[in-house]
Each structure stands twice: as structure tokens, then as C-alpha cells.
Design an enzyme around this catalytic site. Structure first.
Site, PDB file in Angstrom:
ATOM      1  N   SER A 193       0.845  -1.191   0.000  1.00 15.00           N
ATOM      2  CA  SER A 193       0.000   0.000   0.000  1.00 15.00           C
ATOM      3  C   SER A 193       0.876   1.236   0.000  1.00 15.00           C
ATOM      4  O   SER A 193       1.930   1.260   0.650  1.00 15.00           O
ATOM      5  CB  SER A 193      -0.894   0.020   1.237  1.00 15.00           C
ATOM      6  OG  SER A 193      -1.565   1.266   1.357  1.00 15.00           O
ATOM      7  N   TYR A 201      -2.543  -0.937   9.952  1.00 12.87           N
ATOM      8  CA  TYR A 201      -2.575  -1.178   8.509  1.00 12.87           C
ATOM      9  C   TYR A 201      -1.237  -0.798   7.867  1.00 12.87           C
ATOM     10  O   TYR A 201      -0.670  -1.572   7.087  1.00 12.87           O
ATOM     11  CB  TYR A 201      -3.722  -0.381   7.874  1.00 12.87           C
ATOM     12  CG  TYR A 201      -3.825  -0.563   6.385  1.00 12.87           C
ATOM     13  CD1 TYR A 201      -4.417  -1.694   5.851  1.00 12.87           C
ATOM     14  CD2 TYR A 201      -3.318   0.393   5.512  1.00 12.87           C
ATOM     15  CE1 TYR A 201      -4.513  -1.864   4.474  1.00 12.87           C
ATOM     16  CE2 TYR A 201      -3.408   0.229   4.141  1.00 12.87           C
ATOM     17  CZ  TYR A 201      -3.997  -0.906   3.629  1.00 12.87           C
ATOM     18  OH  TYR A 201      -4.076  -1.075   2.279  1.00 12.87           O
TER      19      TYR A 201
END
Length: 151
Positions: A42, A55
């Protein structure tokens, strides 16, 4: 505010899940003496994100895992790269938008250098290239599909 349970769940899905998939795939690639691995990380692992430490940490772990495996398996004919997308317009992103978990996608993209959200096809095209014979000299790399969000 992140609970231990939330921390463990996100790391389990994003990092440990990637680990298990790699463990399942690599033996066949070793047997063939050739392989292409593309993990999905990401862009937030590169830039950080408020209120998303679990995350960000999990996706940064995917980047580290990718680089470690690239070094380990390059001599065996296997390349390992990662794609860290930024905002991709998917049903999951739209659900998060509808739930109020993220700002409006239409508003967010106005700040993006390319002035649009990415599409699943954008990620797929980069992945297809990295899996091709033409990408045989590319390993351990972060190929950003992010519309210029992370430079």
C-alpha cells in the site's frame, strides 16, 4: 485507540496471509526454476496514515518481506516485486466512503496529481508486466501504482 485484537487481525490478514500464500506458491516455482511473485502492499506504507498504524505496519511488512524474498530467490530464477497502490476505486473503497470511514472519493481525487482514482485495471496492468518475461531483470522493487501520490 487500536485494540490488540484489531492489531492482530490486520497483521494476520495483510502480512501473515501474504506469507502463507508465498509459502504455498514458492515450492512449485523452485521446482520449475522460474517464477514471478507480485505482492500487493500500500502507498500508505510509504507515506504513513493517521489512525491506521496497524494497517501501515502490516503493509510495510509486506514490502520488507518482498525485498527479503527477492534477494533469497533471485538466484533461483524467481523475481519478487510489490505494487503499493494508492486510492483504487473498488466496491470496498465505495463501501468505506458510504460508511463515512473515508472522505468522498470524488473529493480525494481532486488532490491527486492525475486527478482520478486508480482502477483495478491499472493495478492489473502493472502486475501483468511484472509477471512477464520482459520483467526478468526487475526484482525487489516497489512499483507504485498511485497516480503520483507517492513520488
Amino acid at each position: 485507540d487500536i485494540t490488540v485484537e484489531s492489531w492482530e487481525r490486520i497483521l494476520s490478514v495483510n502480512l501473515t496471509g501474504t506469507f502463507h500464500c508465498l509459502q504455498a506458491a514458492i515450492p512449485d516455482m523452485l521446482g520449475a526454476g522460474w517464477g514471478r511473485i507480485v505482492t500487493i502492499s500500500s502507498s500508505s506504507a510509504q507515506s504513513g496514515a493517521a489512525r491506521m498504524a496497524h494497517y501501515v505496519a502490516s503493509k510495510a511488512g509486506v514490502i520488507g518481506l518482498t525485498r527479503a524474498l527477492a534477494i533469497e530467490y533471485a538466484p533461483r530464477g524467481i523475481t519478487v516485486n510489490t505494487i503499493p497502490p494508492a486510492l483504487i476505486d473498488t466496491p470496498m473503497a465505495r463501501r468505506a466512503e458510504a460508511a463515512g470511514d473515508v472522505p468522498s472519493i470524488d473529493v480525494i481525487v481532486q488532490r491527486a496529481p492525475v486527478r482520478r482514482a486508480g482502477t483495478p485495471d491499472d493495478v492489473a496492468a502493472a502486475c501483468a508486466f511484472l509477471c512477464s518475461e520482459d520483467a526478468g531483470y526487475i526484482t525487489g522493487q516497489i512499483i507504485g501504482v498511485n497516480g503520483g501520490w507517492v513520488l
